[in-house]
Design a protein around this motif. Structure first.
Motif, PDB file in Angstrom:
ATOM      1  N   LEU A 168       0.823  -1.217   0.000  1.00  0.00           N
ATOM      2  CA  LEU A 168       0.000   0.000   0.000  1.00  0.00           C
ATOM      3  C   LEU A 168       0.851   1.259   0.000  1.00  0.00           C
ATOM      4  CD1 LEU A 168      -2.805  -1.036   2.519  1.00  0.00           C
ATOM      5  CD2 LEU A 168      -2.975  -0.930   0.021  1.00  0.00           C
ATOM      6  N   TYR A 171       1.615   2.899  -3.252  1.00  0.00           N
ATOM      7  CA  TYR A 171       0.607   3.827  -3.764  1.00  0.00           C
ATOM      8  C   TYR A 171       0.662   5.162  -3.041  1.00  0.00           C
ATOM      9  CZ  TYR A 171      -1.252   0.176  -6.690  1.00  0.00           C
ATOM     10  OH  TYR A 171      -1.381  -0.785  -7.661  1.00  0.00           O
ATOM     11  N   HIS A 247      -2.703   5.996 -11.653  1.00  0.00           N
ATOM     12  CA  HIS A 247      -2.403   5.396 -10.351  1.00  0.00           C
ATOM     13  C   HIS A 247      -3.658   4.790  -9.716  1.00  0.00           C
ATOM     14  CE1 HIS A 247       1.263   8.290 -10.034  1.00  0.00           C
ATOM     15  NE2 HIS A 247       1.587   7.171 -10.646  1.00  0.00           N
ATOM     16  N   LEU A 251      -4.346   0.756  -8.838  1.00  0.00           N
ATOM     17  CA  LEU A 251      -4.827   0.317  -7.525  1.00  0.00           C
ATOM     18  C   LEU A 251      -6.126  -0.462  -7.669  1.00  0.00           C
ATOM     19  CD1 LEU A 251      -4.821   0.283  -4.444  1.00  0.00           C
ATOM     20  CD2 LEU A 251      -5.771   2.601  -4.470  1.00  0.00           C
TER      21      LEU A 251
END
Length: 460
Positions: A168, A171, A247, A251
């Motif tokens: 995570l 990101y 992005h 995700l």
């Protein structure tokens, strides 16, 4: 009669009237158009072009028009073409000839450039707030899952064990860069073009800097040709939005994969999924899929404006009316996507046991076994070949590396000792990767703290 119709002998053809008009979409700029007009009128009063009474009437009239538009009491006219002339027409109808003086010293060219910058500045701030909220959610999840083991992938094949926190946080780095790009765009955007006129400024002694300061700009544009024809700020926003949507799409792609039955790493909350009209068992990650799909819209918005601008001579050309719809679309798309992704992430269930189980499969500790030999002074290329042969043998037998006995391992290398089993355990594989940027929990915790500090610095 048109406000510009003095030199025309014929009315505009009805087909042209509709084709030419932009009020159907640029009405969205009404607040910023009126803000700019109020600041312009105040300045005209201070330099003596408007009397105190005229200034008061114009500003009062504009404030009433703003209130009426916000209350839904204004019906815009296609014949008045755009938001600027609709507002001016309303003003003149309400306060009389004083309204006709408002446009002194300006053109619709610098007026729309001002409105567009004001609009985009506000929407960049709104986008920033939504992105910041997403970043805070990702940081919270990362803090919660420092020791949630999972497989890391290359080529969508199991590669090495990591943690969900580490995944995570990748990101988080992406979205922090997005936040920085928005801030950079805002800085370059924040100059007032008002006073550039149609292209060559004006003979009136306008106080451009005063108006710019009143509208919270950092300064004024320094070339009147560029002031009216520049749309770099819109292109920069669209480029930043395109990267951000990329992005978000990546995700969402992972959430779609992770929520599939084949992975079952996460479960999307019912509030952010939909079913099938024919298959009663289905739970589809439609929110994530829509974000992935809408990414193409924002890419298209960027290409639209790049194409509009690529061949335009200075200064303003009517082609530039096509700048707004693509920006409006990108603003709406990015903000709606950010708005729905954050709670979807916050409410999803993480199946940590399944993630950990899968991290133990696929020989994700093979590199660690090679490193074990390298630390015993075996050349890494030789160690790589030894472990490769062991992986091949395990694949044939349907077992893992840690299932091999020490005796079996010693048949391929005398350097294997009992301590190798600890060296290739899941926890050790992750925790020993404590180099800066690595997945070790304490390293990720440091990255989380640093990212929180970076996020605070990027607030404006």
């Amino acid at each position: 009669m048109k406000l510009w119709g003095g030199r025309f002998e014929k009315d505009t053809d009805s087909l042209v009237e509709d084709f030419h008009s932009s009020i159907s979409f640029d009405r969205r700029l009404y607040k910023f158009d009126i803000m700019g007009s109020i600041a312009h009128a105040g300045m005209l009063g201070r330099i003596g072009i408007l009397s105190a009474e005229e200034t008061e009437k114009i500003i009062g009239g504009l404030e009433c028009i703003l209130a009426d538009i916000q209350a839904g009491r204004v019906e815009f006219e296609v014949g008045a073409e755009d938001i600027h002339m609709n507002v001016e027409k309303l003003l003149t109808e309400r306060i009389g000839d004083a309204g006709k003086k408002l446009h002194t010293g300006r053109s619709r060219n610098d007026q729309v450039a001002l409105d567009f910058r004001l609009f985009l500045r506000e929407e960049i701030d709104n986008t920033k707030d939504l992105l910041t909220a997403l970043l805070e959610t990702l940081l919270d999840l990362s803090s919660e899952h420092l020791k949630t083991w999972m497989p890391g992938y290359t080529h969508l094949q199991k590669a090495q064990p990591i943690t969900l926190s580490h995944h995570l946080m990748a990101y988080v780095q992406m979205f922090l860069r997005d936040l920085g790009r928005l801030g950079d765009t805002r800085k370059r955007l924040n100059l007032s073009p008002l006073g550039s006129g149609a292209l060559a400024g004006t003979t009136f002694a306008l106080r451009r800097e005063e108006v710019a300061a009143e509208l919270n700009f950092d300064g004024v544009t320094l070339n009147s040709l560029d002031g009216v024809s520049d749309r770099d700020f819109a292109l920069e926003f669209l480029a930043a939005a395109s990267i951000m949507m990329m992005h978000l799409s990546r995700l969402c792609e992972e959430l779609i994969i992770w929520s599939s039955g084949e992975f079952s790493f996460v479960s999307i909350d019912d509030a952010y999924a939909t079913g099938s009209s024919i298959m009663p068992q289905k739970k589809n990650p439609d929110v994530a899929e829509l974000v992935r799909g809408k990414t193409g819209r924002v890419y298209g918005d960027l290409i639209t404006l790049l194409t509009v601008m690529k061949g335009l001579p200075l200064a303003y050309n009517k082609d530039m009316q096509e700048d707004k719809e693509c920006v409006f679309d990108a603003v709406d798309t990015i903000q709606k996507s950010l708005l729905v992704i954050r709670p979807m992430l916050a409410t999803m269930k993480v199946n940590a046991d399944i993630m950990a189980r899968e991290a133990k499969k696929g020989f994700t500790n093979a590199t660690d076994l090679a490193d074990y030999l390298a630390k015993k002074n075996v050349p890494f290329r030789e160690a790589h070949a030894i472990v490769g042969r062991l992986v091949l043998e395990c694949s044939r037998r349907g077992c893992s590396l840690e299932d091999l006995t020490l005796e079996e391992l010693k048949t391929v290398s005398e350097f294997f000792e009992e301590d190798l089993y600890e060296a290739i355990s899941l926890q050790t594989c992750v925790q020993k990767r404590s180099v800066t940027g690595g997945p070790a929990p304490e390293t990720v915790q440091t990255a989380i703290q640093f990212s929180k500090e970076t996020l605070d610095q990027l607030r404006w």
